[in-house]
Design a protein around this motif. Structure first.
Motif, PDB file in Angstrom:
ATOM      1  N   VAL A 141       0.820  -1.204   0.000  1.00  0.00           N
ATOM      2  CA  VAL A 141       0.000   0.000   0.000  1.00  0.00           C
ATOM      3  C   VAL A 141       0.857   1.259   0.000  1.00  0.00           C
ATOM      4  N   GLY A 142       2.164   1.105   0.070  1.00  0.00           N
ATOM      5  CA  GLY A 142       3.058   2.254   0.057  1.00  0.00           C
ATOM      6  C   GLY A 142       4.470   1.808  -0.248  1.00  0.00           C
ATOM      7  N   ASP A 143       5.335   2.778  -0.485  1.00  0.00           N
ATOM      8  CA  ASP A 143       6.734   2.487  -0.744  1.00  0.00           C
ATOM      9  C   ASP A 143       7.388   1.916   0.499  1.00  0.00           C
ATOM     10  N   GLY A 144       8.340   1.053   0.324  1.00  0.00           N
ATOM     11  CA  GLY A 144       9.046   0.476   1.454  1.00  0.00           C
ATOM     12  C   GLY A 144      10.076  -0.520   0.988  1.00  0.00           C
ATOM     13  N   THR A 145      10.769  -1.080   1.934  1.00  0.00           N
ATOM     14  CA  THR A 145      11.796  -2.076   1.668  1.00  0.00           C
ATOM     15  C   THR A 145      11.507  -3.306   2.507  1.00  0.00           C
ATOM     16  N   VAL A 146      11.487  -4.463   1.871  1.00  0.00           N
ATOM     17  CA  VAL A 146      11.319  -5.710   2.601  1.00  0.00           C
ATOM     18  C   VAL A 146      12.632  -5.995   3.308  1.00  0.00           C
ATOM     19  N   VAL A 147      12.582  -6.150   4.638  1.00  0.00           N
ATOM     20  CA  VAL A 147      13.799  -6.395   5.404  1.00  0.00           C
ATOM     21  C   VAL A 147      13.884  -7.825   5.908  1.00  0.00           C
ATOM     22  N   GLU A 148      12.779  -8.554   5.891  1.00  0.00           N
ATOM     23  CA  GLU A 148      12.802  -9.948   6.330  1.00  0.00           C
ATOM     24  C   GLU A 148      11.554 -10.645   5.810  1.00  0.00           C
ATOM     25  N   VAL A 149      11.705 -11.889   5.398  1.00  0.00           N
ATOM     26  CA  VAL A 149      10.577 -12.706   4.967  1.00  0.00           C
ATOM     27  C   VAL A 149      10.683 -14.047   5.665  1.00  0.00           C
ATOM     28  N   THR A 150       9.589 -14.484   6.247  1.00  0.00           N
ATOM     29  CA  THR A 150       9.524 -15.802   6.876  1.00  0.00           C
ATOM     30  C   THR A 150       8.322 -16.525   6.298  1.00  0.00           C
ATOM     31  N   ASP A 151       8.547 -17.694   5.765  1.00  0.00           N
ATOM     32  CA  ASP A 151       7.461 -18.455   5.162  1.00  0.00           C
ATOM     33  C   ASP A 151       7.611 -19.930   5.508  1.00  0.00           C
ATOM     34  N   ASP A 152       8.004 -20.201   6.754  1.00  0.00           N
ATOM     35  CA  ASP A 152       8.264 -21.573   7.173  1.00  0.00           C
ATOM     36  C   ASP A 152       7.088 -22.228   7.875  1.00  0.00           C
ATOM     37  N   ASN A 153       6.106 -21.438   8.309  1.00  0.00           N
ATOM     38  CA  ASN A 153       5.061 -21.958   9.177  1.00  0.00           C
ATOM     39  C   ASN A 153       3.693 -21.891   8.530  1.00  0.00           C
ATOM     40  N   THR A 154       2.853 -22.871   8.876  1.00  0.00           N
ATOM     41  CA  THR A 154       1.466 -22.889   8.421  1.00  0.00           C
ATOM     42  C   THR A 154       0.521 -22.823   9.605  1.00  0.00           C
ATOM     43  N   LEU A 155       1.062 -22.580  10.788  1.00  0.00           N
ATOM     44  CA  LEU A 155       0.242 -22.549  11.982  1.00  0.00           C
ATOM     45  C   LEU A 155      -0.598 -21.289  12.055  1.00  0.00           C
ATOM     46  N   THR A 156      -1.628 -21.337  12.884  1.00  0.00           N
ATOM     47  CA  THR A 156      -2.511 -20.189  13.057  1.00  0.00           C
ATOM     48  C   THR A 156      -3.138 -20.265  14.439  1.00  0.00           C
ATOM     49  N   GLY A 157      -3.698 -19.181  14.876  1.00  0.00           N
ATOM     50  CA  GLY A 157      -4.358 -19.158  16.178  1.00  0.00           C
ATOM     51  C   GLY A 157      -3.488 -18.511  17.235  1.00  0.00           C
ATOM     52  N   VAL A 158      -4.076 -18.284  18.407  1.00  0.00           N
ATOM     53  CA  VAL A 158      -3.406 -17.506  19.444  1.00  0.00           C
ATOM     54  C   VAL A 158      -2.824 -18.348  20.573  1.00  0.00           C
ATOM     55  N   ALA A 159      -2.517 -19.589  20.317  1.00  0.00           N
ATOM     56  CA  ALA A 159      -1.870 -20.399  21.345  1.00  0.00           C
ATOM     57  C   ALA A 159      -0.481 -19.824  21.632  1.00  0.00           C
ATOM     58  N   VAL A 160      -0.066 -19.900  22.884  1.00  0.00           N
ATOM     59  CA  VAL A 160       1.246 -19.381  23.281  1.00  0.00           C
ATOM     60  C   VAL A 160       2.343 -19.932  22.377  1.00  0.00           C
TER      61      VAL A 160
END
Length: 167
Positions: A141-160
């Motif tokens: 939605v605006g200009d910026g620089t990607v500083v880190e990408v993580t795509d290792d997890n498929t988990l979801t939800g608010v468990a600790v």
């Protein structure tokens, strides 16, 4: 310091005996569990009675699955600041040649800026979360620089166990 406590697959009641609504959490193996997670930020040496746990008659408290963690709380240096980009909702999700979604597709915003669930820390105060299928194209939605990408997890939800390893 901030404390996180998750109670899995067990009825949890609030101070007046009302059943607290459980969410669903999914781990990287795809295993789903219902859970209630408390995020507690209070001064040192403070006692907080969070809930009552309905232990099934054939079990003991030791049988109830719980996770917890304690971490330093890093408050945003200026929690009342505003994001430099203005976003309008609902976001337009028009079709394009690379989009697998029809022009009328919209995605649920599951938590916005300053969200009470997990967007009150320094690193994610301005985060916006959407529920989208895997493979949904993302447009900045605006200009910026990607500083880190993580795509290792498929988990979801608010468990600790999920709170600090989301993508």
């Amino acid at each position: 310091r901030v404390c996180y406590v998750t109670v899995y697959d067990t009825v949890v009641r609030g101070k007046d005996g009302e059943i607290l609504p459980a969410g669903i959490t999914v781990d990287n193996a795809g295993e789903k569990q219902s859970c209630v997670t408390f995020i507690v930020l209070c001064p040192p040496r403070t006692f907080a009675h969070l809930c009552y746990i309905d232990v099934p008659p054939d079990q003991s408290l030791e049988d109830v699955q719980m996770d917890s963690d304690v971490q330093d709380w890093n408050q945003h240096p200026n929690p009342r600041d505003t994001h430099p980009m203005t976003l309008g909702f609902p976001l337009e999700c028009g079709a394009s040649e690379s989009s697998p979604h029809p022009p009328s597709t919209s995605f649920l915003c599951t938590q916005g800026e300053g969200g009470q669930l997990t967007h009150f820390f320094s690193g994610n105060l301005h985060a916006i979360d959407f529920r989208c299928p895997i493979g949904t194209p993302c447009l900045a939605v605006g200009d910026g620089t990607v500083v880190e990408v993580t795509d290792d997890n498929t988990l979801t939800g608010v468990a600790v166990s999920n709170l600090f390893i989301w993508n």
